[in-house]
Write a protein that holds these residues in place. Structure first.
Motif, PDB file in Angstrom:
ATOM      1  N   SER A   1       0.833  -1.204   0.000  1.00 25.88           N
ATOM      2  CA  SER A   1       0.000   0.000   0.000  1.00 25.88           C
ATOM      3  C   SER A   1       0.866   1.251   0.000  1.00 25.88           C
ATOM      4  O   SER A   1       0.612   2.206  -0.742  1.00 25.88           O
ATOM      5  CB  SER A   1      -0.927   0.005   1.216  1.00 25.88           C
ATOM      6  OG  SER A   1      -1.807  -1.087   1.191  1.00 25.88           O
ATOM      7  N   PHE A   2       1.923   1.237   0.814  1.00 25.34           N
ATOM      8  CA  PHE A   2       2.795   2.405   0.858  1.00 25.34           C
ATOM      9  C   PHE A   2       3.488   2.625  -0.478  1.00 25.34           C
ATOM     10  O   PHE A   2       3.591   3.756  -0.956  1.00 25.34           O
ATOM     11  CB  PHE A   2       3.835   2.235   1.963  1.00 25.34           C
ATOM     12  CG  PHE A   2       4.860   3.350   1.945  1.00 25.34           C
ATOM     13  CD1 PHE A   2       4.585   4.568   2.531  1.00 25.34           C
ATOM     14  CD2 PHE A   2       6.078   3.167   1.313  1.00 25.34           C
ATOM     15  CE1 PHE A   2       5.506   5.595   2.500  1.00 25.34           C
ATOM     16  CE2 PHE A   2       7.010   4.188   1.275  1.00 25.34           C
ATOM     17  CZ  PHE A   2       6.725   5.405   1.878  1.00 25.34           C
ATOM     18  N   THR A   3       3.964   1.544  -1.091  1.00 23.61           N
ATOM     19  CA  THR A   3       4.643   1.662  -2.379  1.00 23.61           C
ATOM     20  C   THR A   3       3.710   2.262  -3.430  1.00 23.61           C
ATOM     21  O   THR A   3       4.101   3.139  -4.209  1.00 23.61           O
ATOM     22  CB  THR A   3       5.141   0.285  -2.841  1.00 23.61           C
ATOM     23  OG1 THR A   3       6.035  -0.247  -1.867  1.00 23.61           O
ATOM     24  CG2 THR A   3       5.863   0.397  -4.177  1.00 23.61           C
ATOM     25  N   THR A   4       2.467   1.792  -3.445  1.00 21.06           N
ATOM     26  CA  THR A   4       1.495   2.317  -4.408  1.00 21.06           C
ATOM     27  C   THR A   4       1.227   3.795  -4.162  1.00 21.06           C
ATOM     28  O   THR A   4       1.164   4.596  -5.103  1.00 21.06           O
ATOM     29  CB  THR A   4       0.184   1.523  -4.310  1.00 21.06           C
ATOM     30  OG1 THR A   4       0.454   0.131  -4.489  1.00 21.06           O
ATOM     31  CG2 THR A   4      -0.799   1.988  -5.373  1.00 21.06           C
ATOM     32  N   ILE A   5       1.068   4.172  -2.906  1.00 23.38           N
ATOM     33  CA  ILE A   5       0.806   5.573  -2.572  1.00 23.38           C
ATOM     34  C   ILE A   5       1.993   6.440  -2.985  1.00 23.38           C
ATOM     35  O   ILE A   5       1.827   7.526  -3.566  1.00 23.38           O
ATOM     36  CB  ILE A   5       0.510   5.719  -1.073  1.00 23.38           C
ATOM     37  CG1 ILE A   5      -0.825   5.068  -0.734  1.00 23.38           C
ATOM     38  CG2 ILE A   5       0.498   7.189  -0.655  1.00 23.38           C
ATOM     39  CD1 ILE A   5      -1.130   5.013   0.739  1.00 23.38           C
TER      40      ILE A   5
END
Length: 481
Positions: free
Chosen positions: A322-326
């Motif tokens: 999720s962090f990578t996508t954000i």
């Protein structure tokens, strides 16, 4: 040219009938327009139908609108009666030429003894919602900012959502063939809502292209996603991707960039919601079942530990993904903004959008950092992406200043911090499998970008906006801890 009341009545009846017949001949009309024509030059109908385009000669409008306005007002005051068919035709004609006449959206009739309104007839099923959506779509091709049309359109969509919601709540637990029929019905409802959503997005897009900075159209588009696609990450992501070309072709349209800001916020909220607390549940169950009988159930104890570790690993991997996508969303948005600012100098909208995106990134990073600190500081985002210019620790702020001299931090420094902060080999393997992420936006990188713009650009407005952005960075972002 018609002048007497009787001649006007005949003319209006003819125009209304011609418009009704035009829709019967071609139910696929997709645009209406007014043909400039000061006076009637030929003894023919003022209604022109060419392929899927409907045109009305302008000379007849000054007779048509006052007449139908008066007819509807008399009908509403119960001083004049119109049968339902005639009333529907008159209101459709009027709304195509003046969609902001609220009474025409509301009034209709079903029987001589009762005055009914169009909304009531829609609720009773006498009129179909799709008919009003189609009528509004045509009106928006000529009047793309019409507020009454957008308001009525939202009301109709709410009725559609309520109908589908009622169908869903009324279902019981079926079995056998009934279960299969219910599943097919659910799929049909889902497909219908999906088609309606795509149609509304297209209507909003067309209206925005017909009129620049069409706040009503973009507000309606936001409303549609909030009520018809809430929680659907794919729809929001597809919208964000499809809007790249649009904003690149409308760099001065603030409403379009505001829509991108809305999409970005919604995606961040959806992507970084806390995953289900399976770890806490497993932990509490593990403590309550294994402590009293640890010597008797050693094997089950080990199995519970393995399940707990798997749940923790899955949760950690989901958070990192999720962090990578954000982060990629923020990076792509800042990159798009940089390209547009350099390609189209002197547009304040682009600088305002960059300011909003960088502030959103800055706020999200701070909240994310606080959240990670409260959880022990084991999150990838907290360890990997911190702005060195905003840290109070002097040792951290001095590290890597040579690399920051040109406004850029090297990926090698980031990965070195990652290796120090992740003693767990599982996390290192997961990082090695992924594609290295680009450098995050920082205060130094923004100063470097602004400096390059000021040094290279000769456009005075571009220089003014760049200096204003630099001042904002120093006074707003630079003063925050």
């Amino acid at each position: 040219m018609a002048e007497s009341e009787e001649e006007v009545h005949v003319l209006v009846q003819r125009v209304v009938k011609d418009i009704t017949n035009a829709f019967k001949r071609n139910p696929n009309i997709d645009e209406i327009g007014v043909i400039p024509c000061p006076e009637a030059r030929y003894n023919r109908s003022p209604i022109v139908l060419v392929e899927n385009k409907l045109g009305v000669e302008s000379w007849c409008i000054k007779f048509l609108l006052p007449y139908v306005h008066n007819k509807l007002l008399l009908y509403r005051q119960r001083k004049h009666w119109l049968d339902r068919g005639a009333l529907v035709d008159i209101t459709c004609t009027l709304l195509l030429l003046n969609p902001d006449f609220t009474t025409a959206w509301n009034v209709s009739g079903s029987c001589p003894s009762k005055l009914n309104f169009r909304k009531e007839l829609l609720q009773c099923g006498v009129l179909y919602p799709e008919k009003d959506l189609y009528l509004g779509k045509l009106a928006l091709t000529k009047f793309p900012k019409s507020p009454e049309t957008w308001i009525h359109r939202r009301w109709v969509l709410q009725q559609i959502l309520h109908q589908f919601s009622a169908v869903g709540h009324s279902r019981k637990q079926p079995q056998g063939e009934a279960a299969q029929a219910d599943s097919e019905r659910s799929q049909q409802v889902s497909d219908h809502l999906s088609r309606t959503l795509q149609q509304e997005i297209k209507v909003c897009s067309d209206a925005a292209c017909h009129y620049s900075s069409n706040y009503n159209a973009w507000s309606h588009r936001i409303w549609v996603l909030q009520h018809m696609a809430k929680g659907n990450v794919k729809v929001f992501h597809d919208e964000l991707s499809s809007m790249r070309l649009w904003v690149s072709m409308h760099v001065s349209d603030h409403s379009g960039f505001h829509y991108r800001q809305f999409l970005l916020k919604e995606l961040i909220t959806e992507l970084y919601q806390t995953p289900p607390s399976t770890t806490t549940t497993c932990s509490s169950q593990h403590q309550s079942t294994t402590v009293p009988s640890i010597s008797l159930h050693h094997q089950s104890h080990n199995q519970a530990n393995r399940e707990l570790s798997e749940a923790e690993a899955a949760g950690e991997e989901e958070r990192q993904l999720s962090f990578t996508t954000i982060f990629q969303l923020f990076h792509q948005e800042m990159e798009l903004c940089s390209d547009l600012i350099q390609a189209f100098p002197g547009h304040e909208t682009l600088w305002s959008h960059r300011r909003h995106v960088f502030y959103l990134w800055h706020q999200w990073r701070r909240e994310h950092q606080n959240h990670c600190s409260s959880n022990g500081g084991n999150d990838l985002g907290h360890l990997m992406y911190q702005d060195p210019d905003l840290l109070k620790d002097s040792t951290q702020s001095c590290t890597g200043q040579d690399e920051i001299a040109n406004g850029q931090k090297h990926a090698s420094e980031l990965m070195e911090v990652d290796r120090v902060s992740f003693p767990d080999q599982r996390d290192n393997k997961r990082l090695k499998r992924g594609v290295p992420l680009p450098d995050p936006p920082t205060l130094s990188s923004e100063h470097s970008f602004v400096g390059d713009i000021i040094d290279r650009c000769s456009n005075p407005e571009q220089r003014h906006f760049a200096l204003a952005y630099k001042k904002w960075l120093d006074t707003v972002i630079g003063q925050q801890p």
